[in-house]
Design an enzyme around this catalytic site. Structure first.
Site, PDB file in Angstrom:
ATOM      1  N   THR A 110       1.072  -1.017  -0.132  1.00 36.77           N
ATOM      2  CA  THR A 110      -0.382  -0.212  -0.278  1.00 36.77           C
ATOM      3  C   THR A 110       0.460   1.288  -0.107  1.00 36.77           C
ATOM      4  O   THR A 110       0.417   2.297  -0.012  1.00 36.77           O
ATOM      5  CB  THR A 110      -1.104  -0.103   1.375  1.00 36.77           C
TER       6      THR A 110
ATOM      7  N   GLU B 180      -6.050  -5.280 -25.154  1.00 37.68           N
ATOM      8  CA  GLU B 180      -5.627  -6.202 -24.159  1.00 37.68           C
ATOM      9  C   GLU B 180      -5.788  -4.514 -22.666  1.00 37.68           C
ATOM     10  O   GLU B 180      -5.097  -5.570 -21.256  1.00 37.68           O
ATOM     11  CB  GLU B 180      -4.314  -6.508 -24.367  1.00 37.68           C
ATOM     12  N   PHE B 181      -5.082  -3.578 -22.830  1.00 39.11           N
ATOM     13  CA  PHE B 181      -4.944  -2.721 -21.856  1.00 39.11           C
ATOM     14  C   PHE B 181      -5.955  -2.649 -20.736  1.00 39.11           C
ATOM     15  O   PHE B 181      -5.422  -2.543 -19.630  1.00 39.11           O
ATOM     16  CB  PHE B 181      -4.578  -1.171 -22.635  1.00 39.11           C
TER      17      PHE B 181
ATOM     18  N   HIS C  26      -6.670  -4.491 -17.314  1.00 37.05           N
ATOM     19  CA  HIS C  26      -5.698  -4.089 -16.605  1.00 37.05           C
ATOM     20  C   HIS C  26      -6.486  -3.065 -15.949  1.00 37.05           C
ATOM     21  O   HIS C  26      -6.707  -1.756 -16.190  1.00 37.05           O
ATOM     22  CB  HIS C  26      -4.437  -3.629 -16.592  1.00 37.05           C
TER      23      HIS C  26
ATOM     24  N   GLU D 297     -10.476   7.395 -23.240  1.00 36.68           N
ATOM     25  CA  GLU D 297     -10.105   7.006 -25.039  1.00 36.68           C
ATOM     26  C   GLU D 297     -11.066   7.616 -25.857  1.00 36.68           C
ATOM     27  O   GLU D 297     -12.073   8.021 -25.752  1.00 36.68           O
ATOM     28  CB  GLU D 297     -10.149   5.159 -25.545  1.00 36.68           C
TER      29      GLU D 297
ATOM     30  N   ASN E 144      -0.822   4.119 -10.108  1.00 40.50           N
ATOM     31  CA  ASN E 144       0.011   4.893  -8.953  1.00 40.50           C
ATOM     32  C   ASN E 144       1.043   3.832  -9.802  1.00 40.50           C
ATOM     33  O   ASN E 144       1.232   2.660 -10.699  1.00 40.50           O
ATOM     34  CB  ASN E 144      -0.485   4.405  -7.787  1.00 40.50           C
TER      35      ASN E 144
ATOM     36  N   HIS F 297       2.569  -4.001 -11.024  1.00 36.17           N
ATOM     37  CA  HIS F 297       1.939  -4.656 -11.816  1.00 36.17           C
ATOM     38  C   HIS F 297       1.425  -5.308 -13.373  1.00 36.17           C
ATOM     39  O   HIS F 297       2.028  -6.013 -14.106  1.00 36.17           O
ATOM     40  CB  HIS F 297       0.312  -4.504 -11.140  1.00 36.17           C
TER      41      HIS F 297
ATOM     42  N   ARG G  94       3.373  -7.490 -18.465  1.00 34.76           N
ATOM     43  CA  ARG G  94       3.615  -6.902 -19.938  1.00 34.76           C
ATOM     44  C   ARG G  94       5.579  -6.610 -20.668  1.00 34.76           C
ATOM     45  O   ARG G  94       5.072  -6.376 -21.087  1.00 34.76           O
ATOM     46  CB  ARG G  94       2.659  -5.500 -20.357  1.00 34.76           C
TER      47      ARG G  94
END
Length: 239
Positions: free
Chosen positions: A62, A82-83, A86, A94, A182, A188, A193
């Site tokens: 955190t 794909e993005f 997440h 977009e 963040n 992650h 990726r």
């Protein structure tokens, strides 16, 4: 018909941020120092590399969330599909084909893009294609893009709504989006990726989204060098 453009690159621009290694330190030390943790904002974070490495190693995640980065990404639609998988710690806006006429900019693989897949799903590799295969890919995609964009423009000229006409356009069309995250959510994303020899858990991303990830990582590393170094040191696993 508008002039069609072909691109083999992607672009990532850091447009806004509030992110530094200091953010990790005051967030972590509130657990032991309470309001005195604000003193960390006036200290050199280099003195606390050990704490950042401890948090990363033991996966206290955190403290890495108290920062923000906003990127402007220009890439093919299939990259964004794909993005957008997440979702935790990410916000997106977009470009919309409902509200604007989409520009004729399309993706073509570069000559060094590996084209041939060998092996079965879950255990395969990509190898370089032959000059003939690259020629087929380039010519086939260019022809497909021209035909689809011509159909799109034909419908628009006939008065068809943009949200209907866009159905003719392929996923190789370039789009743009703002993506805000963040450091924890970015780590992650990077762990999944990018393909890296130092990664504890191997990942095999599609090359085009990896191109986006590599640019994001370079820009983040400049903002939070100690955090990035700890991420790399401890196996490129998000805490």
């Amino acid at each position: 018909m508008s002039d069609i453009r072909f691109r083999s690159d992607v672009t990532v621009e850091l447009v806004k941020h509030s992110a530094s290694d200091t953010d990790v330190l005051w967030a972590a030390r509130v657990s032991t120092r309470g309001e005195q943790s604000l003193d960390e904002t006036r200290k050199d974070p280099e003195r606390s590399t050990g704490l950042i490495n401890f948090l990363m190693r033991d996966r206290h995640g955190t403290p890495f969330e108290h920062n923000s980065m906003t990127f402007l990404v220009s890439a093919p639609l299939f990259v964004f599909r794909e993005f957008h998988r997440h979702r935790v710690g990410w916000s997106y806006n977009e470009e919309s084909g409902r509200y604007r006429e989409l520009a004729p900019v399309f993706y073509l693989p570069a000559e060094d893009r590996r084209l041939v897949q060998r092996g079965r799903p879950g255990k395969y590799e990509f190898v370089s294609g032959s000059p003939e295969q690259h020629k087929i890919v380039t010519e086939a995609l260019q022809e497909s893009y021209r035909r689809s964009y011509h159909a799109y423009q034909e419908m628009l000229r006939a008065g068809v709504a943009r949200e209907v006409a866009r159905a003719a356009l392929p996923v190789g069309l370039f789009s743009s989006m703002y993506a805000t995250c963040n450091a924890r959510s970015l780590m992650h994303f990077l762990s999944l990726r990018t393909q890296h020899e130092d990664a504890t858990v191997p990942s095999f991303p599609q090359r085009e989204i990896e191109m986006v990830a590599e640019q994001m990582e370079r820009q983040w590393a400049e903002l939070m060098p100690l955090t990035h170094a700890a991420f790399a040191k401890h196996g490129r696993v998000a805490p």
